[in-house]
Design a protein around this motif. Structure first.
Motif, PDB file in Angstrom:
ATOM      1  N   LYS A 205       0.842  -1.196   0.000  1.00  0.00           N
ATOM      2  CA  LYS A 205       0.000   0.000   0.000  1.00  0.00           C
ATOM      3  C   LYS A 205       0.878   1.248   0.000  1.00  0.00           C
ATOM      4  O   LYS A 205       1.674   1.452   0.913  1.00  0.00           O
ATOM      5  CB  LYS A 205      -0.922   0.014   1.221  1.00  0.00           C
ATOM      6  N   LYS A 206       0.748   2.039  -1.052  1.00  0.00           N
ATOM      7  CA  LYS A 206       1.500   3.286  -1.179  1.00  0.00           C
ATOM      8  C   LYS A 206       2.985   3.080  -0.929  1.00  0.00           C
ATOM      9  O   LYS A 206       3.635   3.861  -0.223  1.00  0.00           O
ATOM     10  CB  LYS A 206       0.933   4.346  -0.235  1.00  0.00           C
ATOM     11  N   GLY A 207       3.526   1.990  -1.494  1.00  0.00           N
ATOM     12  CA  GLY A 207       4.954   1.741  -1.404  1.00  0.00           C
ATOM     13  C   GLY A 207       5.432   1.111  -0.127  1.00  0.00           C
ATOM     14  O   GLY A 207       6.640   0.944   0.076  1.00  0.00           O
ATOM     15  N   VAL A 208       4.517   0.738   0.742  1.00  0.00           N
ATOM     16  CA  VAL A 208       4.869   0.130   2.025  1.00  0.00           C
ATOM     17  C   VAL A 208       4.274  -1.277   2.092  1.00  0.00           C
ATOM     18  O   VAL A 208       3.124  -1.477   1.706  1.00  0.00           O
ATOM     19  CB  VAL A 208       4.349   0.974   3.212  1.00  0.00           C
ATOM     20  N   LEU A 209       5.058  -2.230   2.578  1.00  0.00           N
ATOM     21  CA  LEU A 209       4.542  -3.579   2.769  1.00  0.00           C
ATOM     22  C   LEU A 209       3.673  -3.569   4.019  1.00  0.00           C
ATOM     23  O   LEU A 209       4.163  -3.610   5.146  1.00  0.00           O
ATOM     24  CB  LEU A 209       5.697  -4.580   2.906  1.00  0.00           C
ATOM     25  N   GLU A 210       2.366  -3.523   3.809  1.00  0.00           N
ATOM     26  CA  GLU A 210       1.407  -3.333   4.891  1.00  0.00           C
ATOM     27  C   GLU A 210       1.230  -4.594   5.726  1.00  0.00           C
ATOM     28  O   GLU A 210       1.091  -4.535   6.952  1.00  0.00           O
ATOM     29  CB  GLU A 210       0.062  -2.908   4.298  1.00  0.00           C
ATOM     30  N   ASN A 211       1.215  -5.757   5.064  1.00  0.00           N
ATOM     31  CA  ASN A 211       0.972  -7.008   5.781  1.00  0.00           C
ATOM     32  C   ASN A 211       1.317  -8.165   4.864  1.00  0.00           C
ATOM     33  O   ASN A 211       1.470  -8.002   3.655  1.00  0.00           O
ATOM     34  CB  ASN A 211      -0.502  -7.095   6.210  1.00  0.00           C
ATOM     35  N   ARG A 212       1.452  -9.369   5.433  1.00  0.00           N
ATOM     36  CA  ARG A 212       1.632 -10.574   4.637  1.00  0.00           C
ATOM     37  C   ARG A 212       1.101 -11.756   5.432  1.00  0.00           C
ATOM     38  O   ARG A 212       1.063 -11.740   6.661  1.00  0.00           O
ATOM     39  CB  ARG A 212       3.104 -10.799   4.255  1.00  0.00           C
ATOM     40  N   GLY A 213       0.679 -12.780   4.724  1.00  0.00           N
ATOM     41  CA  GLY A 213       0.156 -13.970   5.379  1.00  0.00           C
ATOM     42  C   GLY A 213      -0.749 -14.729   4.430  1.00  0.00           C
ATOM     43  O   GLY A 213      -0.966 -14.334   3.281  1.00  0.00           O
ATOM     44  N   THR A 214      -1.300 -15.835   4.910  1.00  0.00           N
ATOM     45  CA  THR A 214      -2.277 -16.558   4.114  1.00  0.00           C
ATOM     46  C   THR A 214      -3.567 -15.754   4.060  1.00  0.00           C
ATOM     47  O   THR A 214      -3.762 -14.800   4.829  1.00  0.00           O
ATOM     48  CB  THR A 214      -2.578 -17.932   4.723  1.00  0.00           C
ATOM     49  N   SER A 215      -4.447 -16.137   3.158  1.00  0.00           N
ATOM     50  CA  SER A 215      -5.720 -15.434   3.040  1.00  0.00           C
ATOM     51  C   SER A 215      -6.460 -15.435   4.378  1.00  0.00           C
ATOM     52  O   SER A 215      -6.978 -14.401   4.810  1.00  0.00           O
ATOM     53  CB  SER A 215      -6.574 -16.104   1.957  1.00  0.00           C
ATOM     54  N   ARG A 216      -6.488 -16.581   5.036  1.00  0.00           N
ATOM     55  CA  ARG A 216      -7.196 -16.676   6.323  1.00  0.00           C
ATOM     56  C   ARG A 216      -6.561 -15.792   7.381  1.00  0.00           C
ATOM     57  O   ARG A 216      -7.243 -15.141   8.185  1.00  0.00           O
ATOM     58  CB  ARG A 216      -7.220 -18.131   6.805  1.00  0.00           C
ATOM     59  N   GLU A 217      -5.219 -15.763   7.395  1.00  0.00           N
ATOM     60  CA  GLU A 217      -4.525 -14.944   8.393  1.00  0.00           C
ATOM     61  C   GLU A 217      -4.805 -13.466   8.176  1.00  0.00           C
ATOM     62  O   GLU A 217      -5.038 -12.712   9.134  1.00  0.00           O
ATOM     63  CB  GLU A 217      -3.023 -15.213   8.333  1.00  0.00           C
ATOM     64  N   LEU A 218      -4.803 -13.037   6.926  1.00  0.00           N
ATOM     65  CA  LEU A 218      -5.020 -11.627   6.637  1.00  0.00           C
ATOM     66  C   LEU A 218      -6.444 -11.195   6.959  1.00  0.00           C
ATOM     67  O   LEU A 218      -6.674 -10.088   7.447  1.00  0.00           O
ATOM     68  CB  LEU A 218      -4.708 -11.346   5.168  1.00  0.00           C
ATOM     69  N   ILE A 219      -7.394 -12.073   6.669  1.00  0.00           N
ATOM     70  CA  ILE A 219      -8.795 -11.728   6.897  1.00  0.00           C
ATOM     71  C   ILE A 219      -9.083 -11.477   8.383  1.00  0.00           C
ATOM     72  O   ILE A 219      -9.985 -10.706   8.733  1.00  0.00           O
ATOM     73  CB  ILE A 219      -9.712 -12.837   6.323  1.00  0.00           C
ATOM     74  N   LYS A 220      -8.279 -12.086   9.264  1.00  0.00           N
ATOM     75  CA  LYS A 220      -8.471 -11.875  10.705  1.00  0.00           C
ATOM     76  C   LYS A 220      -8.347 -10.415  11.102  1.00  0.00           C
ATOM     77  O   LYS A 220      -8.860  -9.988  12.136  1.00  0.00           O
ATOM     78  CB  LYS A 220      -7.466 -12.723  11.495  1.00  0.00           C
ATOM     79  N   VAL A 221      -7.635  -9.633  10.273  1.00  0.00           N
ATOM     80  CA  VAL A 221      -7.469  -8.204  10.544  1.00  0.00           C
ATOM     81  C   VAL A 221      -8.824  -7.503  10.640  1.00  0.00           C
ATOM     82  O   VAL A 221      -8.986  -6.538  11.402  1.00  0.00           O
ATOM     83  CB  VAL A 221      -6.601  -7.547   9.436  1.00  0.00           C
ATOM     84  N   ILE A 222      -9.800  -7.993   9.877  1.00  0.00           N
ATOM     85  CA  ILE A 222     -11.116  -7.334   9.874  1.00  0.00           C
ATOM     86  C   ILE A 222     -12.203  -8.215  10.481  1.00  0.00           C
ATOM     87  O   ILE A 222     -13.379  -8.073  10.150  1.00  0.00           O
ATOM     88  CB  ILE A 222     -11.511  -6.883   8.453  1.00  0.00           C
ATOM     89  N   ASP A 223     -11.824  -9.138  11.335  1.00  0.00           N
ATOM     90  CA  ASP A 223     -12.837  -9.879  12.088  1.00  0.00           C
ATOM     91  C   ASP A 223     -13.758  -8.890  12.809  1.00  0.00           C
ATOM     92  O   ASP A 223     -13.282  -7.931  13.442  1.00  0.00           O
ATOM     93  CB  ASP A 223     -12.164 -10.790  13.123  1.00  0.00           C
ATOM     94  N   ASN A 224     -15.054  -9.086  12.694  1.00  0.00           N
ATOM     95  CA  ASN A 224     -16.069  -8.230  13.326  1.00  0.00           C
ATOM     96  C   ASN A 224     -16.149  -6.827  12.720  1.00  0.00           C
ATOM     97  O   ASN A 224     -16.747  -5.931  13.318  1.00  0.00           O
ATOM     98  CB  ASN A 224     -15.826  -8.120  14.839  1.00  0.00           C
ATOM     99  N   TYR A 225     -15.539  -6.639  11.523  1.00  0.00           N
ATOM    100  CA  TYR A 225     -15.605  -5.341  10.851  1.00  0.00           C
ATOM    101  C   TYR A 225     -16.568  -5.351   9.657  1.00  0.00           C
ATOM    102  O   TYR A 225     -16.733  -4.327   9.001  1.00  0.00           O
ATOM    103  CB  TYR A 225     -14.230  -4.924  10.324  1.00  0.00           C
TER     104      TYR A 225
END
Length: 288
Positions: A205-225
């Motif tokens: 995002k905008k030249g910065v590595l914001e996050n990495r992981g499996t699809s399931r791991e990344l989706i946890k970022v927005i659990d309950n969102y």
């Protein structure tokens, strides 16, 4: 076999295109997910030696790619976003031309080119001029040329842009079929293309590595969102202006909304399971 990107930064004038990008990849399929302008193509061009980083380094098997550039390029396959074709060449002639550029022995080149064209479903079209190929056929030809020499590192920049759904599925299956013992990096802003085939996803995002992981791991970022609710049509503009709406449809005189928000948008909203597309919209909500 390991690819290491270490603290890579790239500026264009006063604009920082990439900022301290670092990651380590072993054999597998990786999706580089980001909006247009996130820096994906710049990063790929640096890895492939087409651009120089302002600082940092690219290591392949613990060796700086600049120190053994010829050896590194012989182990690299690359499909750029805007790949140039000679429209008057046939598919086979183009493959033979690319094999010569890659230094493949002439006695081996024809057999390998025919095999790769068959692999990507272009065997029957190998003697047809590229100018008569469809967009999907050109992309498959691009994959075939990237696979010349059986590269250990395969980089594909936005390979499914402009393809219809059927061609995109075929393309994803094709990538999966030859990914054993290779590092495959696929950049895209089309979520489904990485959701189904990537072992791991890197979010840029905008030249910065914001996050990495499996699809399931990344989706946890927005659990309950992620929320779902019915709203009156006259209130739709309010929700569109104030929230991330990932889907909307008419239902019984109301409008059903799928909303990505950290707090409950309305009293009648209920939490639902998030998807990678919801995550994409959450990360890139500020992008136009």
């Amino acid at each position: 076999m390991v690819l290491e990107v270490k603290n890579v930064t790239k500026k264009r004038g006063r604009i920082t295109v990439l900022k301290n990008i670092s990651f380590r990849l072993e054999p597998g399929i990786y999706g580089l997910l980001g909006a247009n302008g996130a820096g994906k193509t710049t990063l790929f061009n640096i890895i492939c030696g087409l651009l120089s980083e302002d600082c940092g380094s690219i290591m392949f098997d613990n060796k700086d790619i600049k120190d053994e550039k010829g050896l590194f390029l012989s182990r690299l396959g690359f499909l750029p976003q805007d790949f140039a074709y000679y429209s008057n060449f046939t598919g086979l002639k183009f493959m033979l031309y690319m094999s010569a550029l890659k230094g493949i022995e002439k006695r081996d080149a024809r057999e390998e080119c025919i095999r790769l064209l068959e692999m990507v479903g272009l065997s029957e079209k190998r003697n047809v001029r590229i100018g008569k190929y469809s967009g999907g056929m050109k992309q498959r030809l691009g994959i075939a040329q990237a696979m010349l020499g059986n590269p250990e590192l395969l980089i594909l920049d936005e390979p499914t842009v402009g393809l219809d759904p059927k061609e995109r599925v075929r393309f994803r299956n094709l990538i999966s079929s030859f990914s054993d013992n290779k590092i495959v990096i696929l950049s895209t802003h089309i979520v489904a293309d990485v959701e189904y085939i990537a072992d791991e996803i890197l979010v840029l995002k905008k030249g910065v590595l914001e996050n990495r992981g499996t699809s399931r791991e990344l989706i946890k970022v927005i659990d309950n969102y992620v929320w779902e609710c019915l709203v009156d049509p006259k209130d739709l503009d309010y929700y569109l202006s104030n929230f991330i709406i990932s889907n909307q449809k008419h239902q019984d005189g109301k409008i059903a909304l799928r909303i990505v928000a950290e707090k409950k948008p309305a009293s009648n909203c209920k939490n639902i399971l998030p998807t990678l597309e919801d995550l994409y919209l959450y990360y890139f909500r500020e992008e136009k």
